[in-house]
Enzyme design. Structure first.
Site, mmCIF file in Angstrom:
data_model
loop_
_atom_site.group_PDB
_atom_site.id
_atom_site.type_symbol
_atom_site.label_atom_id
_atom_site.label_comp_id
_atom_site.label_asym_id
_atom_site.label_seq_id
_atom_site.Cartn_x
_atom_site.Cartn_y
_atom_site.Cartn_z
ATOM 1 N N LEU A 1 0.853 -1.178 0.000
ATOM 2 C CA LEU A 1 0.000 0.000 0.000
ATOM 3 C C LEU A 1 0.895 1.236 0.000
ATOM 4 C CD1 LEU A 1 -2.795 -0.821 2.628
ATOM 5 C CD2 LEU A 1 -3.085 -0.621 0.152
ATOM 6 N N ASP A 2 0.589 2.210 -0.861
ATOM 7 C CA ASP A 2 1.341 3.456 -0.881
ATOM 8 C C ASP A 2 1.142 4.214 0.427
ATOM 9 O OD1 ASP A 2 2.228 2.963 -3.455
ATOM 10 O OD2 ASP A 2 0.572 4.065 -4.401
ATOM 11 N N PRO A 3 2.050 5.147 0.757
ATOM 12 C CA PRO A 3 1.889 5.940 1.989
ATOM 13 C C PRO A 3 0.538 6.645 2.088
ATOM 14 C CG PRO A 3 4.098 6.228 1.120
ATOM 15 C CD PRO A 3 3.343 5.421 0.100
ATOM 16 N N LEU A 4 -0.016 7.096 0.954
ATOM 17 C CA LEU A 4 -1.316 7.757 0.945
ATOM 18 C C LEU A 4 -2.439 6.831 1.397
ATOM 19 C CD1 LEU A 4 -3.275 10.080 -0.064
ATOM 20 C CD2 LEU A 4 -3.214 8.953 -2.298
ATOM 21 N N ALA A 5 -2.281 5.541 1.127
ATOM 22 C CA ALA A 5 -3.361 4.573 1.338
ATOM 23 C C ALA A 5 -3.421 4.089 2.782
ATOM 24 C CB ALA A 5 -3.180 3.388 0.404
#
EC number: 5.4.99.25
Length: 292
Positions: free
Chosen positions: A37-41
Site C-alpha cells: 500500500l502506498d503511503p497515501l493509502a
C-alpha cells in the site's frame, strides 16, 4: 511464532514501515507483507510471520476490495494528490448516469497500463526512480481482473467508489482510465483497502496501538487462512510422516486444481501439494515436521 497478522495501515507510513515495527517485536521470526500500500493509502495490510512468509504468494492471489475517492477535472504525474497536480481548463462534468455507463467497460478482464510512479522495474530499475529523475517511463499494458465497481457517492469533482479486483490492479490508474473515457482526467485523493480475501478491515489491528510481542502473538491468525480458497484434503499421521520425508502421497481429491492444501484433522496447514509423478502429490510448501 507462525501465523498471519491483519494490520490496518495508517496514512503516512509505507508498508515497509509497518513491517519494520512488527519485525522488531517478533524477532527472530521473519515478517513480510502481501500486497504493498502506498503511503497515501490506508487499510488492510496482511503481514505473515514465521512460516506464514512462505505463503505470501497465495495471499496475493486473493481478491482485494478498496474504497477510493477520485477528483475529476485534474491530473498529476503520480495520478494522485501527492504529485504535481494541475487543474484542467473548463473540463466536462459527467453525470452519474454517464459514469455508470462507462464503468461497464471496466468489468472483467481488461488491459491496464501501470502508472509511471510505481515499483515495477524498467531495465532493472524501479519505474518511480526513473520518473523522479524526469526520464520517460513506458510500461507495457497488462491484464487485470475487475470483479465489481460501485459508485458510493458523487458530488463533482469528488467520485467515491468501491472496487473489487484481482492482484496487480492499480486503483489510481483505473480512475485515470475511467475519467479519460469520460473526456476528462482524474487523480486519486483517498484509498482504503477494506479486504484481502478473508482478511477484513473490521478485524485489523492498528500499528499505532500499544503493541507488544504478546499482543501481536495473541493477534496471530492461523496460516491455514492463506490457503482458504484452495481445495483441501485431510491427511493422517502416516501421510504427514511421508510428507516430512519428502515423499509423494496419494490423496482423494475431486478437483482439476493444480494445488491442494493438506490439513490435519484439527484444520492446521501441513503442506501445499502439487501433482507429482505417477499420480501422486508432492509438496510445494512443507510444514509437516511441525506435526511430528
Amino acid at each position: 511464532m507462525h501465523g498471519i497478522l491483519n494490520i490496518n495501515k495508517p496514512a503516512g507510513k509505507t508498508s515497509r514501515d509497518v513491517v519494520n515495527i512488527i519485525q522488531r517485536l517478533m524477532r527472530p521470526a521473519k515478517t513480510g507483507h502481501a500486497g504493498t500500500l502506498d503511503p497515501l493509502a490506508t487499510g488492510v495490510l496482511v503481514c505473515p510471520v514465521g512460516h506464514g512468509t512462505k505463503l505470501i504468494e497465495y495471499i496475493q492471489r486473493m481478491p482485494k476490495t478498496y474504497e477510493a475517492c477520485f477528483l475529476l477535472g485534474r491530473q498529476s504525474d503520480t495520478e494522485d494528490i501527492e504529485g504535481n497536480v494541475q487543474l484542467l481548463d473548463d473540463p466536462p462534468r459527467p453525470s452519474r448516469d454517464e459514469i455508470e455507463a462507462v464503468l461497464l467497460n471496466y468489468l472483467g478482464t481488461i488491459e491496464q497500463v501501470p502508472p509511471a510512479f510505481s515499483a515495477l522495474k524498467v531495465a532493472g530499475k524501479r519505474a518511480y526512480d526513473l520518473a523522479r529523475q524526469g526520464k520517460e517511463v513506458e510500461l507495457a499494458s497488462r491484464e487485470i481482473e475487475v470483479y465489481a465497481l460501485e459508485i458510493l457517492a458523487y458530488d463533482y469533482p469528488q467520485l467515491r467508489m468501491r472496487i473489487e479486483c484481482g492482484s496487480g490492479t492499480y486503483v489510481r490508474s483505473l480512475g485515470r482510465d475511467i475519467a479519460r473515457d469520460l473526456g476528462t482526467e482524474a487523480i486519486m485523493s483517498e484509498l482504503m483497502r477494506t479486504a484481502i480475501g478473508c482478511f477484513q478491515i473490521d478485524d485489523a489491528i492498528h500499528p499505532d496501538d500499544q503493541l507488544s510481542r504478546g499482543t501481536l502473538a495473541a493477534a496471530l491468525q492461523p496460516t491455514s487462512l492463506a490457503v482458504s480458497q484452495m481445495p483441501q484434503v485431510t491427511v493422517d499421521h502416516d501421510k504427514i510422516v511421508r510428507l516430512a520425508q519428502g515423499k509423494l502421497i496419494e490423496v482423494d481429491v475431486d478437483t482439476a486444481s493444480q494445488e491442494v492444501a493438506a490439513m490435519t484433522q484439527a484444520g492446521q496447514l501441513v503442506a501445499v501439494l502439487v501433482p507429482g509423478k505417477e499420480g501422486g502429490w508432492r509438496t510445494a510448501r512443507n510444514f509437516a515436521n511441525d506435526y511430528l
